[in-house]
Write a protein that holds these residues in place. Structure first.
Motif, PDB file in Angstrom:
ATOM      1  N   ASP A  73       0.833  -1.212   0.000  1.00  0.00           N
ATOM      2  CA  ASP A  73       0.000   0.000   0.000  1.00  0.00           C
ATOM      3  C   ASP A  73       0.861   1.253   0.000  1.00  0.00           C
ATOM      4  OD1 ASP A  73      -2.685  -1.240   0.322  1.00  0.00           O
ATOM      5  OD2 ASP A  73      -1.820  -1.934   2.218  1.00  0.00           O
ATOM      6  N   TRP A  74       2.025   1.184   0.660  1.00  0.00           N
ATOM      7  CA  TRP A  74       2.912   2.330   0.819  1.00  0.00           C
ATOM      8  C   TRP A  74       4.316   1.957   0.386  1.00  0.00           C
ATOM      9  CZ3 TRP A  74       0.982   6.967   2.198  1.00  0.00           C
ATOM     10  CH2 TRP A  74      -0.295   6.984   2.768  1.00  0.00           C
ATOM     11  N   ILE A  85      -0.678   9.522  -2.796  1.00  0.00           N
ATOM     12  CA  ILE A  85       0.431  10.438  -2.530  1.00  0.00           C
ATOM     13  C   ILE A  85       1.679  10.028  -3.296  1.00  0.00           C
ATOM     14  CG2 ILE A  85       1.200   9.184  -0.460  1.00  0.00           C
ATOM     15  CD1 ILE A  85       1.873  11.939   0.788  1.00  0.00           C
ATOM     16  N   ALA A  86       2.370  11.013  -3.791  1.00  0.00           N
ATOM     17  CA  ALA A  86       3.697  10.852  -4.392  1.00  0.00           C
ATOM     18  C   ALA A  86       4.442  12.124  -3.997  1.00  0.00           C
ATOM     19  CB  ALA A  86       3.615  10.701  -5.905  1.00  0.00           C
ATOM     20  N   GLN A  87       5.217  12.039  -2.932  1.00  0.00           N
ATOM     21  CA  GLN A  87       5.804  13.250  -2.365  1.00  0.00           C
ATOM     22  C   GLN A  87       7.228  12.970  -1.912  1.00  0.00           C
ATOM     23  OE1 GLN A  87       3.287  14.901   0.650  1.00  0.00           O
ATOM     24  NE2 GLN A  87       4.405  16.814   0.744  1.00  0.00           N
ATOM     25  N   LEU A 129       6.482   8.712   7.483  1.00  0.00           N
ATOM     26  CA  LEU A 129       5.340   7.880   7.094  1.00  0.00           C
ATOM     27  C   LEU A 129       4.329   7.822   8.237  1.00  0.00           C
ATOM     28  CD1 LEU A 129       3.806   6.197   5.091  1.00  0.00           C
ATOM     29  CD2 LEU A 129       5.131   4.195   5.838  1.00  0.00           C
ATOM     30  N   GLY A 130       4.802   7.736   9.457  1.00  0.00           N
ATOM     31  CA  GLY A 130       3.886   7.740  10.599  1.00  0.00           C
ATOM     32  C   GLY A 130       3.037   8.989  10.654  1.00  0.00           C
ATOM     33  N   ALA A 131       3.652  10.146  10.422  1.00  0.00           N
ATOM     34  CA  ALA A 131       2.903  11.412  10.431  1.00  0.00           C
ATOM     35  C   ALA A 131       1.846  11.432   9.331  1.00  0.00           C
ATOM     36  CB  ALA A 131       3.865  12.588  10.268  1.00  0.00           C
ATOM     37  N   ILE A 132       2.212  10.927   8.166  1.00  0.00           N
ATOM     38  CA  ILE A 132       1.247  10.876   7.061  1.00  0.00           C
ATOM     39  C   ILE A 132       0.090   9.955   7.418  1.00  0.00           C
ATOM     40  CG2 ILE A 132       0.921  10.062   4.680  1.00  0.00           C
ATOM     41  CD1 ILE A 132       3.792  11.186   4.127  1.00  0.00           C
ATOM     42  N   ILE A 168      -5.244  11.372  -0.826  1.00  0.00           N
ATOM     43  CA  ILE A 168      -4.485  12.237   0.075  1.00  0.00           C
ATOM     44  C   ILE A 168      -3.939  13.415  -0.718  1.00  0.00           C
ATOM     45  CG2 ILE A 168      -2.465  12.449   1.552  1.00  0.00           C
ATOM     46  CD1 ILE A 168      -2.804   9.555   2.310  1.00  0.00           C
ATOM     47  N   SER A 169      -2.985  13.143  -1.574  1.00  0.00           N
ATOM     48  CA  SER A 169      -2.274  14.206  -2.278  1.00  0.00           C
ATOM     49  C   SER A 169      -1.547  13.602  -3.447  1.00  0.00           C
ATOM     50  CB  SER A 169      -1.281  14.865  -1.325  1.00  0.00           C
ATOM     51  OG  SER A 169      -0.343  15.627  -2.023  1.00  0.00           O
TER      52      SER A 169
END
Length: 171
Positions: free
Chosen positions: A92-93, A124-126, A152-155, A166-167
């Motif tokens: 997923d990530w 997301i792609a950041q 990653l935890g903050a996201i 998300i973004s």
């Protein structure tokens, strides 16, 4: 409060999501750190170690010349690495880590300059530029792993679970 690898494994488990890594300067340290947590097998899909540019080229499905044009140590390459990790493992990530551990500069960038990419399909792609992570090679590598886990935890803590947007911006 510091966000740890145990916190990340717990949060991913709670969300029923998985992660994979594509590592350059950390050479598997981030994957090994995640795997040290009991229960990590439920969320850690795998990792790619792409230390050499030619190996990055293979996993990123990009010619070496294109990677070198944008920079091996760049936000774009970090996102491409994160994307490759997620896509090639079905996670997923994805987290991509590229940078300069030293002692010498690379591409004119000082040791301690690191780019972290985070990717999740459709969400997301950041990239994030990290600097001043220390002066010693292994200190930089360890700080990079900590920063990746915390980012990653903050996201994950601030955004929705899989299937929700998300973004799509890169910075």
């Amino acid at each position: 409060m510091t966000f740890t690898e145990s916190d990340l494994v717990a949060l991913l488990t709670e969300r029923h999501e998985t992660v994979a890594l594509c590592e350059s300067l950390t050479a598997g340290l981030a994957s090994a750190t995640m795997a040290s947590v009991p229960g990590a097998s439920a969320v850690l899909r795998g990792g790619l170690i792409t230390y050499a540019t030619e190996v990055k080229s293979y996993f990123l499905d990009k010619p070496v010349a294109e990677i070198e044009r944008v920079g091996v140590v760049s936000g774009e390459t970090a996102v491409d690495m994160a994307r490759a990790a997620a896509v090639k493992t079905g996670a997923d990530w994805g987290i991509g880590l590229t940078g300069v551990a030293g002692p010498d500069k690379q591409e004119g960038k000082e040791p301690g300059t690191v780019f972290l990419g985070i990717y999740s399909a459709g969400r997301i792609a950041q990239s994030f530029c990290l600097r001043d992570l220390g002066t010693e090679r292994n200190q930089i590598r360890k700080a990079t792993v900590g920063a990746a886990i915390a980012q990653l935890g903050a996201i994950l803590k601030n955004f929705p679970t899989s299937g929700e947007q998300i973004s799509s911006k890169e910075r």
